[in-house]
Design an enzyme around this catalytic site. Structure first.
Site, short mmCIF file in Angstrom:
data_model
loop_
_atom_site.label_atom_id
_atom_site.label_comp_id
_atom_site.label_asym_id
_atom_site.label_seq_id
_atom_site.Cartn_x
_atom_site.Cartn_y
_atom_site.Cartn_z
CD GLN A 69 20.04 -10.79 20.46
OE1 GLN A 69 20.81 -9.79 20.82
NE2 GLN A 69 20.62 -12.06 21.06
CB CYS A 124 22.33 -22.21 21.36
SG CYS A 124 20.95 -21.39 22.51
CB THR A 153 7.42 -21.55 42.67
OG1 THR A 153 6.71 -22.68 43.41
CG2 THR A 153 7.69 -20.61 43.53
CB THR A 197 14.97 -21.24 25.30
OG1 THR A 197 16.17 -20.92 24.81
CG2 THR A 197 14.64 -22.78 24.96
CG HIS A 226 20.53 -13.59 29.46
ND1 HIS A 226 21.59 -13.89 28.73
CD2 HIS A 226 19.39 -14.49 28.93
CE1 HIS A 226 21.41 -14.86 27.98
NE2 HIS A 226 20.04 -15.10 28.00
#
Length: 383
Positions: free
Chosen positions: A178, A326, A236, A72, A200
């Site tokens: 994807q 989502c 960071t 995102t 992920h």
């Protein structure tokens, strides 16, 4: 009851080898990569090593890779950052079937005076190249079309669109979240300027992503504070996440052909099982029949609502989805299927099965059988 997870397009389980690679950076090597002392230098070395490993696999330079918090943010930075640096160009071309990370960024820009052309797609979910070229204007700053759709799997004509963008001197962004690990991606050969990725989706950790940024692109930062990532993304860095992303990417890319074959076999097995038990007219496969990501199978069962089928599958221990992750909690009609202009009985009964390396052929056969049994039961009760 053995549970079967068929929602890998939403997220994937963290692979043990990836966790093992991350552990030292979650415990002993905890320094801030921006610090100049030995603790910081250890973290900085790990961060850059991860950057170089990913870049080498994708065919780009390490300094062209920007760490982000996920797909995102990568999409947001590509869209918003490009337009912010575009010196007065206020027109964007995208498509109606993009992930909401792109669509909502475009809506935001529209609220601030930009104009967006949302390209239609055909019944298979594919953008027409001629529509892209026809939409280009003198003030077009960006074209953003995803590599492969996260709901139906349809692959887009990325090379052709990229070549058009190059001819007109327009920045071209593609969301390849994807596609990583399932499509061969050589960013030095592909005519793309910005490419979004997320860990992920490939058995890596959540909370870490990346954006490839070509040296041709001027990108205005969208977060402010520090000078990290060559002043393009403040904050960071997530060192453990970056190490995990690199470990997951190495696994995914090195076994790409094997994974392609495995996912293709799973997809074929699911379709064959449904055909055997429901008949070829008992369901509809949505998306392109050939130009598709192999791990995604979007199927409609007219006469059976998506919500009812998903609830029954969950009771049987099978995890599937209504569409993009989502929106999966809201069970709305998929904007992708609507853009494909499919009839209501199809859009209202669509379920996405998405496969991963942890599945087996036996899992897929069982899932197909249980799905067919549920569909038949619901249809019989409704008749």
């Amino acid at each position: 009851m053995k549970r079967i997870y068929l929602d890998h397009a939403a997220t994937t389980p963290l692979h043990p080898e990836v966790l093992e690679a991350m552990m030292p950076y979650l415990t002993d090597i905890f320094g801030n990569a921006s610090s100049v002392h030995s603790f910081g230098r250890e973290a900085h070395w790990a961060l850059n090593d991860a950057r170089e490993r990913i870049a080498s696999m994708l065919g780009c330079e390490a300094n062209q890779w920007i760490w982000t918090s996920g797909g995102t943010e990568s999409d947001n930075l590509a869209v918003l950052g490009t337009v912010a640096a575009a010196k007065g160009k206020r027109h964007i071309i995208s498509s109606e079937i993009e992930h909401h990370a792109v669509l909502h960024a475009c809506r935001h820009l529209e609220q601030h005076g930009c104009e967006v052309t949302y390209l239609p797609v055909d019944a298979t979910g594919r953008v027409r190249v001629e529509d892209v070229e026809r939409s280009i204007r003198p003030d077009t700053a960006l074209i953003s079309v995803m590599y492969g759709n996260n709901e139906v799997g349809t692959l887009q004509p990325i090379r052709e669109i990229g070549e058009i963008a190059r001819q007109h001197g327009i920045v071209f962004h593609t969301d390849a979240v994807q596609a990583l690990g399932l499509e061969k991606l050589n960013l030095s050969e592909l005519p793309v300027d910005l490419v979004s990725f997320s860990a992920h989706k490939i058995e890596g950790p959540k909370g870490i992503g990346g954006l490839y940024c070509s040296p041709r692109v001027r990108l205005a930062p969208q977060s402010y504070g520090g000078l990290q990532e060559r002043k393009r993304r403040a904050g960071t860095e997530n060192v453990a996440g970056a190490v995990g992303f690199a470990a997951a990417a190495v696994r995914a890319v090195s076994a790409l052909e094997q994974k392609q074959a495995q996912m293709t076999a799973f997809r074929r097995t699911m379709i064959e099982g449904l055909t055997r038990e429901l008949g070829s007219d008992g369901f509809i496969v949505n998306g392109h029949p050939n130009l598709t990501l192999p791990h995604i199978l979007n199927v409609s069962f007219p006469g059976v609502s998506t919500e009812t089928l998903l609830m029954n599958l969950d009771l049987e221990g099978i995890a599937a989805a209504s569409g993009s992750a989502c929106n999966s909690g809201a069970l709305e009609i998929s904007h992708v299927l609507q853009a494909m202009k499919l009839p209501s009985p199809v859009t209202q009964s669509a379920v996405r099965f998405s496969f991963g390396p942890g599945n087996t052929i036996e899992d897929i056969e069982r899932a197909a059988s249980i799905t067919a049994t549920i569909v038949n039961r619901i249809r019989n009760n409704n008749s």
